[in-house]
Every structure is written in structure tokens, then in C-alpha cells.
Design a protein around this motif. Sequence first.
Motif, PDB file in Angstrom:
ATOM      1  N   ILE A 124      34.143  48.126  32.331  1.00 19.90           N
ATOM      2  CA  ILE A 124      33.886  46.507  32.377  1.00 19.90           C
ATOM      3  C   ILE A 124      33.481  47.214  33.453  1.00 19.90           C
ATOM      4  CG2 ILE A 124      34.622  44.797  32.129  1.00 19.90           C
ATOM      5  CD1 ILE A 124      35.787  45.692  30.197  1.00 19.90           C
ATOM      6  N   VAL A 125      32.053  45.651  33.527  1.00 21.97           N
ATOM      7  CA  VAL A 125      31.092  45.970  34.523  1.00 21.97           C
ATOM      8  C   VAL A 125      30.968  44.724  35.217  1.00 21.97           C
ATOM      9  CG1 VAL A 125      28.791  45.550  35.754  1.00 21.97           C
ATOM     10  CG2 VAL A 125      28.977  47.429  34.098  1.00 21.97           C
ATOM     11  N   TYR A 126      31.617  44.162  36.351  1.00 24.04           N
ATOM     12  CA  TYR A 126      31.341  42.924  36.649  1.00 24.04           C
ATOM     13  C   TYR A 126      31.255  42.959  38.257  1.00 24.04           C
ATOM     14  CZ  TYR A 126      35.890  44.410  39.138  1.00 24.04           C
ATOM     15  OH  TYR A 126      36.776  45.548  40.126  1.00 24.04           O
ATOM     16  N   LYS A 127      31.396  41.881  38.778  1.00 20.97           N
ATOM     17  CA  LYS A 127      30.911  40.924  40.619  1.00 20.97           C
ATOM     18  C   LYS A 127      31.978  39.851  40.690  1.00 20.97           C
ATOM     19  CE  LYS A 127      27.044  39.716  41.639  1.00 20.97           C
ATOM     20  NZ  LYS A 127      25.789  39.142  41.926  1.00 20.97           N
ATOM     21  N   VAL A 128      32.644  40.052  41.971  1.00 16.21           N
ATOM     22  CA  VAL A 128      32.499  38.753  42.289  1.00 16.21           C
ATOM     23  C   VAL A 128      31.981  37.555  41.919  1.00 16.21           C
ATOM     24  CG1 VAL A 128      34.031  37.521  44.395  1.00 16.21           C
ATOM     25  CG2 VAL A 128      35.435  40.115  43.054  1.00 16.21           C
ATOM     26  N   VAL A 129      32.062  35.968  42.156  1.00 10.25           N
ATOM     27  CA  VAL A 129      31.098  35.442  41.924  1.00 10.25           C
ATOM     28  C   VAL A 129      31.709  33.813  42.934  1.00 10.25           C
ATOM     29  CG1 VAL A 129      29.197  35.743  40.083  1.00 10.25           C
ATOM     30  CG2 VAL A 129      31.323  34.413  40.005  1.00 10.25           C
ATOM     31  N   ASP A 130      32.107  33.814  43.265  1.00  9.58           N
ATOM     32  CA  ASP A 130      33.238  33.231  43.730  1.00  9.58           C
ATOM     33  C   ASP A 130      34.456  33.431  44.894  1.00  9.58           C
ATOM     34  OD1 ASP A 130      35.647  30.579  44.572  1.00  9.58           O
ATOM     35  OD2 ASP A 130      34.761  29.387  42.959  1.00  9.58           O
ATOM     36  N   THR A 131      34.168  33.746  45.844  1.00  9.97           N
ATOM     37  CA  THR A 131      35.077  34.298  46.464  1.00  9.97           C
ATOM     38  C   THR A 131      36.307  33.763  46.936  1.00  9.97           C
ATOM     39  OG1 THR A 131      34.515  33.051  48.708  1.00  9.97           O
ATOM     40  CG2 THR A 131      33.330  34.953  47.912  1.00  9.97           C
ATOM     41  N   ALA A 132      36.825  32.248  46.579  1.00 15.07           N
ATOM     42  CA  ALA A 132      37.669  31.682  46.964  1.00 15.07           C
ATOM     43  C   ALA A 132      38.593  31.715  46.174  1.00 15.07           C
ATOM     44  CB  ALA A 132      37.115  30.235  47.211  1.00 15.07           C
ATOM     45  N   LYS A 133      38.121  31.438  44.742  1.00 14.11           N
ATOM     46  CA  LYS A 133      38.934  32.059  43.266  1.00 14.11           C
ATOM     47  C   LYS A 133      39.402  33.686  43.710  1.00 14.11           C
ATOM     48  CE  LYS A 133      37.936  28.976  40.172  1.00 14.11           C
ATOM     49  NZ  LYS A 133      36.564  28.982  39.157  1.00 14.11           N
ATOM     50  N   ALA A 134      38.814  34.193  43.597  1.00 14.40           N
ATOM     51  CA  ALA A 134      39.208  35.790  44.370  1.00 14.40           C
ATOM     52  C   ALA A 134      39.659  35.748  44.789  1.00 14.40           C
ATOM     53  CB  ALA A 134      37.971  36.234  44.040  1.00 14.40           C
ATOM     54  N   LEU A 135      39.768  35.660  46.402  1.00 18.17           N
ATOM     55  CA  LEU A 135      41.672  35.997  47.208  1.00 18.17           C
ATOM     56  C   LEU A 135      42.759  35.021  46.748  1.00 18.17           C
ATOM     57  CD1 LEU A 135      39.633  35.723  50.710  1.00 18.17           C
ATOM     58  CD2 LEU A 135      40.081  38.194  49.333  1.00 18.17           C
TER      59      LEU A 135
END
Length: 288
Positions: A124-135
Motif C-alpha cells: 500500500i502506497v500512501y501519503k498524509v494529505v490532512d495533518t489535523a485528521k492524521a493526528l
Amino acid sequence: MKEKNAFHVNGYLGLLVAIAGALLGCWLVYHGYRSRQTGIIIFGAIVLVVVTIFSTSLTIIQPNEAKALTFFGNYIGTIRDSGLFMTVPFTDKQEVSLRVANFNSQILKVNDSKGNPVEIAAVIVYKVVDTAKALFAVDDYEQFVQIQSESAIRHVASEYPYDTFEDEKALTLRSNPTEVSDKLTAELQDRLNVAGVKIIETRLTHLAYATEIASAMLQKQQSAAILSARKIIVEGAVSITEDAIDRLAKEAHLNLTDEQRLQIINNIMVAIISERGTQPVINTGTQQ
């Protein structure tokens, strides 16, 4: 919870102001001490305190990195620009990587749509696009990606058969990896929207029957392949036989009896379908 931009200004200018303020405060304290003026000492101390407070707002952002700022428990925004910046003092700055990451799942044992146990794994290749949701929307977004990825792989694998020779148009795990990967990407993206993660690509890295049925399924595949090949050979033999009889009747003007037609059909069918080469028999005529 959605990401928003945090207040920030050029940190180099702020650093120069902080240094100048620190020098000014030290000079005032020193001058007040030498001149025995308490007011100047207090003012110099206040300047030093203010400079110290604003110094806590300095932060360095690395390339492809962001920092989410919280002020006494309240999320106030995210800085995505790389460099040195001055922002709101007394903020807690949490780093979040914006680089593309990949997760290689373990080999999972899943039952396909026909109930056959198969082993499957994917990257699975991914990246964070919304830091608020990720944290703040999930406990640990990296662990969340791993758990949801394995769950999605199990669900998608159970919707398709490993392989089938009965319907060539049916989607299978073995024959249609691109379609299966697209399905996995779409389902996984729905699961990870809450964590502010974007799925860039998914690819199957391992696919096989489980060891306990691998030999039996191999025999089944071989048998199905043989039957399929035999079917094609028989259809071709019938077509060739019909064409041969029709051409003999039209071009050679032969009036064949039913028994002769059956004999020709039998000879041609045997010659084409037989796995071993047939030995020709030459007819030299009838002995008188």
C-alpha cells in the motif's frame, strides 16, 4: 477536524529581533545595575522575558514535513512551508511527515468467493494529505493504515475466485490483478478518509493457494486446462471434417454413402484428436 493554515512569519527576521531584544535587555540590566536605577533593571528584565517568550515561537520545518500547532489543547493550524518561522508562542508543535510512504502487508490466509483458502499480500502506497485528521481523528495513523489495509485485503479477496476455467469473462484474483488492485484502492480510500490519508497505489505482491490444498487445486487446474484444450481440439476437428467432406463432394464429385462418410469422419477425427501421431495405411487396391 480539518486542517487549516497557522499564523507564521519569516523566522529569520524574528530571530534577528529576538537577538536584538536579548542584547538590549542585557544592556539595560547591566546599565541599571551600574547606575543603581531599579526601574531600568526591571524594564531590562521585562524585555528579556518578552524575548524568551517569543523565542518559543521559533520553529524549523524540514522539506516534505508539516507541524501541527496546538495552543493549550486547542488546534490552531498547520505550517506546511519549509524553513524557519515564528508563530504563536507557547504552542506545542507536532511533526507530521508528508512524504510518500508504503506498507507491505503480511501474507494473509483468506477464503476466496468459492471458499478455497488462498494466501494473499499487498503493498500500500500512501501519503498524509490532512495533518489535523492524521493526528487528532485517529490514535495512530500509521497503525490505523496497517490494520485497515489488512482488513480491506481480506474483504476484497473474499469477493473474487482465485481462478476459474468455466467463465473466461469472470474477474479472478489471478487473471485480473489490475482490476482487483483498483477495487482494493477504492475500498481502502473510503476507510482511510477519516485519517486524512490518500492512497496512491495498491499492488498485490503475493497470491497462491494455501499449502494444504495447493496440490489438489493444481490437479484441478490441470484437469480443467486439459478439458478446455480438448474441447477446442474437438471443435476444430469437427470443423475440419465437415469442410473436408463438403469439398470432396463438391470438387471431386464423390457420392459417398453413409458408411463411407462415417469412415472418413472416423479417420479424420482420430488423426486430429489422437495425442500420438497416427500411422498412415496405403490402400493399393483390391486383389483379384
